[in-house]
Motif scaffolding. Structure first.
Motif: not given
Length: 825
Positions: A87-104
Motif C-alpha cells: 500500500r505504501l509503495m503504491d501511494i508513492i509511485i502511483n499516486s503521489l508522484y508522476s515523474n521520478k526526476d522530482i526526487f532530487l
C-alpha cells in the motif's frame, strides 16, 4: 438513578486503565531471533565527506562486512511501519508522484528547509552554527558510480533520534488507509515542510536508503530502511562525523542508473532548484592539461645516435659545460574532481525592485527564458503582493513573438510562467495563473503560502489561485500600458513639447509600435475572452485611420479628435488598408472631415462583436445600415422623388435576396453600394467564413445579414435610370442595366458573387451595346480541317506499307531502324 450513575462512572474508569497506549512506538530488541541478521553490517566508503578525514582500521573492517546486502544492522533499534509495504509503495509511485526526476527536488527542498531553520536560530544564538566548515550553510551532492550511491548532504539543523523516528515515519504514523482516504477526498493536503512526505519520493529510484543526521542536542544517528515494513535507527560510530546536519545516501535501483550521471544531476538542479537560497554544489569531474616531467627512460628512447659531425659534438660539449639544462616536460590530460556550484543565478525577485539594476533584470530574463540573444526584453514588472495571499513575481515582455504563438491557440497548453514555492520550482506546464491571451509573457511566481497537493505537482482548486490570477493580470496590463505611456511616439500632439523638455530616452521611442506588431493580436483576443478587463485592454488597442498618416493611434486619441456632433466611433473592415482607402463607404465621411478606423486583421471582425462601446461611444461599421452623418434637409424630398425608382428596383431584385432599396447618405461619387443589416455579417465577414476549411454554406445562411441597396440620388446614372423607369418600367434594357449595377455594387462593396458567369455575360452585352454590335451576334464557328499525320511514326508506317506493296518482306521495326537506299529498292 444514583446507583446507575456510579456504576457507569466506575465502568468508564476501568476502560481507561485497560486501553493500551496507541502512541507507544513498536520496536523489537536486538536479541529477538526474528530480527537477527546473519551477515554482520557493512558501511560503504565515506561519501560527500569534507576535511579529508580517513577511516581507522575498525571502520575499514566494518566496511568489509556486508551492509551492501541491504540488511538492517543487528545492533540497531528496530521499528515497524503501521502500513503494508504494498500500500505504501503504491501511494508513492502511483499516486503521489508522476515523474521520478522530482526526487532530487524534494530532497534539496528538505535540505533547504533544514538550513533555513538553523539560520533562523542563529539570529538569536550564533553559537548554534559552530565553527569552520560546520558553519557553512550549503548543500552538497556526491556520486559513487561503483556502488551506485547518490549522496545529498546539508549542514542544516539536523535531527535527533526522536526526530528521525517521527519525521521519517510521517506517512506510516498517519495511517495508510486514512492517508489514502484523505487524498481521494481531494482534501487540502498542504504537507509542504513535512520531511517524511517529500523524503519518501526517494524510493522511486532507490531500494535502500540511509539517513545520517547530527543535531546539536544529540549524538549522530543513522536511519535506514528498505521500505519493507521496517526501519532501524542506531548510533553512528563508523561514519565520518558530520558536525551538524544530515546526509542522505540513496542506493539506486538498477533501472535508475541515469541518476549516476553528472550531466543528469546538473540538469535537474538547474530545472527545479536553480533559485534555492543556499549554494548547491556537485562533486564533479573535469579534464585538465598538466605538464609532467619526462621519465629518463622516455628521454633516452627519443635520443638519436651519437653526433656524426664535429659541430654537433661541440654543441653537446657546450651544453655539458654550461648551465644545467631545464628538465624536459610533456602535457597530459588527467581527470580531477572539485566542487562545482550549480545555482549561480540569484533570485532577484526576493530583493526590492529599487535594488535591482537594469543589467540584472536583463541577465535574469535570459537565464529564465533560455534566450541567449543580446536583445533586451521590452518591459518588465517586479512586484510583491500582500493580503490574503502573499507572493512575489517578475513578469517580462519578450523582444519577439515566437513563430508558433497563435498556432493551435485554443488547443495548446503552453505557458511561459514558472511557479515556485519557497524558491523550489513546481511547474511551467499549466495556464492557471495567466489567461491564454497573455501566454506570451515570461516570468515566475514565488509563493510561500500557495496550497499545493502532496506531490507539489498539481495546483488545488483554491480561491487563492484566483486571487493570484487577478493580480497578475492587473500587473501585466499595467506593465503594457506603462510601455505605451513611456513611448514618445505614443504621446498626444499637445503633450509633445513637455516630453521634449523632459529629455525622453530615445531607446523607448517606437517600443509600443514594436510591441503591437509582435503581440497586438493577443490584446484583441483578450478583449474577446476577458470581459472583466475589456475596457483596460481596449486602451491598449492600436490601429491606423484615415487621419493617422500611416502611424498607429489609440481609441483615446481618436475620441479626442472626434467632431463635436459625432456620437459614434466609425470603422470599416477589410483585407488591406489600400483597398479600404478606395472604398465607396468612406466618400462622404471623408468629405465631411470624419475619421474612420481601418481594421484589416481577420480577428478584427470577431473583436468588434464584443467591443460594443468605449467611453460611452458606440462603434459603427460604415459598411452596415444605420450610419448617421450629419443632417440632410432634403432627405424627405429625395425619398419622395425617388420613391417610384426604389420600389421598382426592389421588385426587380426580388430573386437576389435584397431586403430594401434606399436613398444613401454615405455616397458622394459612386452611384450605389450594398450594405448589410446592423447585426448580420459584413461583406468581409462573409468572405472570411467562406474561406474556412470546414465551412458549411447551409449553416452560414442564417448569419448572413440582409442586403440593402443604397443609391446616390445625386449621381447622373441614377437620375437617368429614374427617368427611364418613369417612362417605361417594363423596358428590358432598363432592367438589364439595373441588374448589372447591383452586381457591380456587390463587388465594389466587398461581396463575392454567387454567379460570376451571369455577371460576365451582362458586362459583355453592355460592351456590345456600346460598340453598336447586335445583341444576337455570336462567335463564328471553327471550321474543322482533316487531320494529317506528320509524325515520324506515321511516315515510317507509310514507308513500310509501300515496301510491303512492292513485294519486300520487311518488318515495320526493321524499317524504322534501317532506311533502304534506292539501289536496295
Amino acid at each position: 438513578m444514583r446507583k446507575r450513575t456510579l456504576v457507569s462512572v466506575l465502568f468508564l474508569f476501568s476502560l481507561l486503565f485497560l486501553l493500551p497506549d496507541q502512541a507507544r512506538k513498536l520496536h523489537a530488541n536486538a536479541e529477538d531471533s526474528s530480527d537477527e541478521v546473519t551477515d554482520p553490517p557493512k558501511v560503504e566508503e565515506k561519501l560527500g565527506g569534507h576535511g579529508g578525514l580517513s577511516t581507522d582500521s575498525d571502520v575499514v573492517h566494518r566496511e568489509s562486512e556486508s551492509i551492501s546486502k541491504k540488511t538492517l544492522r543487528s545492533n540497531a533499534e528496530k521499528f515497524e511501519f503501521q502500513a503494508e509495504v504494498s500500500r505504501l509503495m503504491d501511494i508513492i509511485i502511483n499516486s503521489l508522484y508522476s515523474n521520478k526526476d522530482i526526487f532530487l527536488r524534494e530532497l534539496i527542498s528538505n535540505a533547504s528547509d533544514a538550513l533555513d531553520k538553523i539560520r533562523f536560530l542563529a539570529l538569536t544564538d550564533k553559537d548554534v552554527l559552530g565553527e569552520g566548515d560546520t558553519a557553512k550553510l550549503e548543500i552538497q551532492i556526491k556520486l559513487d558510480k561503483a556502488k551506485k550511491i547518490l549522496s545529498i548532504r546539508d549542514r542544516g539543523i539536523g535531527m535527533t533520534k526522536e526526530d528521525l523516528i517521527k519525521n521519517l515515519g510521517t506517512i506510516a504514523k498517519s495511517g495508510t488507509s486514512a492517508f489514502v482516504e484523505k487524498m481521494q477526498s481531494s482534501g487540502d493536503l498542504n504537507l509542504i515542510g513535512q520531511f517524511g512526505v517529500g523524503f519518501y519520493s526517494a524510493y522511486l529510484v532507490a531500494d535502500y536508503i540511509e539517513v545520517i543526521s547530527k543535531h546539536n542536542d544529540d549524538i549522530q544517528h543513522v536511519w535506514e530502511s528498505k521500505a519493507d515494513g521496517k526501519f532501524a535507527v542506531s548510533e553512528d560510530t563508523w561514519n565520518e562525523p558530520l558536525g551538524r546536519g544530515t546526509e542522505i545516501r540513496l542506493h539506486l535501483r538498477d533501472e535508475a542508473g541515469e541518476y549516476l550521471e553528472e550531466s543528469k544531476l546538473k540538469d535537474l538542479v538547474k530545472r527545479y532548484s536553480e533559485f534555492i537560497n543556499f549554494p548547491i554544489q556537485l562533486w564533479a569531474s573535469k579534464e585538465v592539461e598538466t605538464e609532467v616531467p619526462v621519465e629518463e627512460d622516455e628521454s633516452t628512447e627519443d635520443e638519436t645516435e651519437t653526433p656524426s659531425t664535429e659541430e654537433e659534438k661541440e654543441e653537446d660539449a657546450e651544453d655539458e659545460d654550461g648551465e644545467k639544462k631545464k628538465q624536459k616536460t610533456k602535457k597530459v590530460k588527467e581527470t580531477v574532481y572539485e566542487w562545482e556550484l550549480l545555482n549561480d543565478v540569484k533570485a532577484i525577485w526576493l530583493r526590492s525592485p529599487k535594488e535591482v539594476t537594469e543589467e540584472e533584470y536583463t541577465k535574469f530574463y535570459h537565464s529564465l527564458s533560455k534566450d541567449f540573444s543580446e536583445e533586451k526584453p521590452m518591459a518588465w514588472s517586479h512586484f510583491n503582493a500582500e493580503g490574503d495571499v502573499e507572493f512575489k513575481a517578475v513578469l517580462y515582455v519578450p523582444p519577439k513573438a515566437p513563430h508558433d504563438l497563435y498556432e493551435s491557440y485554443y488547443n495548446s497548453n503552453k505557458a511561459n510562467l514558472k511557479l515556485y514555492v519557497r524558491r523550489v520550482f513546481i511547474s511551467d506546464e499549466f495556464d492557471e495563473l495567466l489567461p491564454k491571451y497573455l501566454s506570451f509573457l515570461k516570468g515566475l511566481v514565488d509563493s510561500d503560502t500557495l496550497p499545493l497537493n502532496v506531490s507539489r505537482e498539481m495546483l488545488q482548486q483554491h480561491s487563492s489561485l484566483k486571487t493570484i490570477k487577478k493580480k497578475l493580470i492587473r500587473k501585466a496590463l499595467d506593465m503594457i500600458r506603462k510601455l505605451a505611456e513611456e513611448d514618445p511616439d505614443e504621446v498626444h500632439d499637445d503633450d509633445k513639447k513637455d516630453v521634449e523638455k523632459s529629455g525622453e530616452d530615445d531607446e523607448k521611442k517606437g517600443q509600443y509600435t514594436k510591441f503591437w506588431n509582435e503581440f497586438g493580436k493577443s490584446i484583441k483576443l483578450g478583449i474577446i475572452e476577458d470581459a472583466s478587463n475589456r475596457n483596460r485592454l481596449a486602451k491598449l488597442l492600436r490601429f491606423e485611420t484615415t487621419k493617422s498618416d500611416g502611424k498607429l493611434t489609440s481609441l483615446d486619441q481618436y475620441i479626442k479628435r472626434m467632431k463635436k456632433a459625432q456620437k459614434d466611433v466609425f470603422y470599416i473592415t477589410g483585407s488591406s488598408k489600400e483597398q479600404l482607402e478606395k472604398s465607396p463607404f468612406l466618400e462622404r465621411l471623408i468629405k465631411k472631415g470624419y475619421e474612420v478606423i481601418f481594421f484589416t486583421d481577420p480577428v478584427d471582425e470577431y473583436l468588434m462583436q464584443y467591443l460594443m462601446d468605449y467611453e460611452d461611444k458606440k462603434f459603427q461599421n460604415v459598411s452596415k445600415e444605420g450610419l448617421k452623418v450629419g443632417k440632410d434637409s432634403k432627405v424627405k424630398e429625395l425619398k419622395e422623388a425617388f420613391k417610384e425608382l426604389t420600389k421598382w428596383w426592389k421588385e426587380s431584385l426580388a430573386s437576389e435576396n435584397v431586403d430594401d432599396v434606399k436613398i444613401s447618405n454615405r455616397l458622394a461619387d459612386t452611384p450605389c453600394v450594398v450594405v448589410t443589416s446592423k447585426f448580420g455579417w459584413s461583406a468581409n465577414m462573409e468572405r472570411i467564413m467562406q474561406s474556412q476549411t470546414l465551412s458549411d454554406a447551409n449553416k452560414q445562411a442564417y448569419m448572413r445579414g440582409k442586403r440593402v441597396l443604397e443609391i446616390n440620388p445625386r449621381h447622373p446614372i441614377i437620375k437617368e435610370l429614374k427617368e427611364r423607369v418613369a417612362s417605361d418600367p417594363e423596358d428590358e434594357s432598363v432592367k438589364e442595366t439595373a441588374q448589372l449595377m447591383y452586381q457591380t455594387a456587390l463587388i465594389e462593396s466587398g461581396f463575392i458573387l454567387n454567379d460570376p458567369k451571369d455577371f460576365a455575360g451582362r458586362i459583355y452585352n453592355s460592351v456590345k451595346s456600346s460598340m453598336k454590335i447586335s445583341p444576337d451576334a455570336v462567335a463564328e464557328e471553327e471550321v474543322e480541317a482533316e487531320e494529317t499525320e506528320t509524325t515520324e511514326e506515321a511516315a515510317a508506317e507509310t514507308k513500310s506499307d509501300d515496301l510491303a506493296g512492292s513485294g519486300l518482306n520487311i518488318e515495320a521495326e526493321q524499317v524504322e531502324e534501317e532506311t533502304p537506299t534506292k539501289d536496295e529498292l
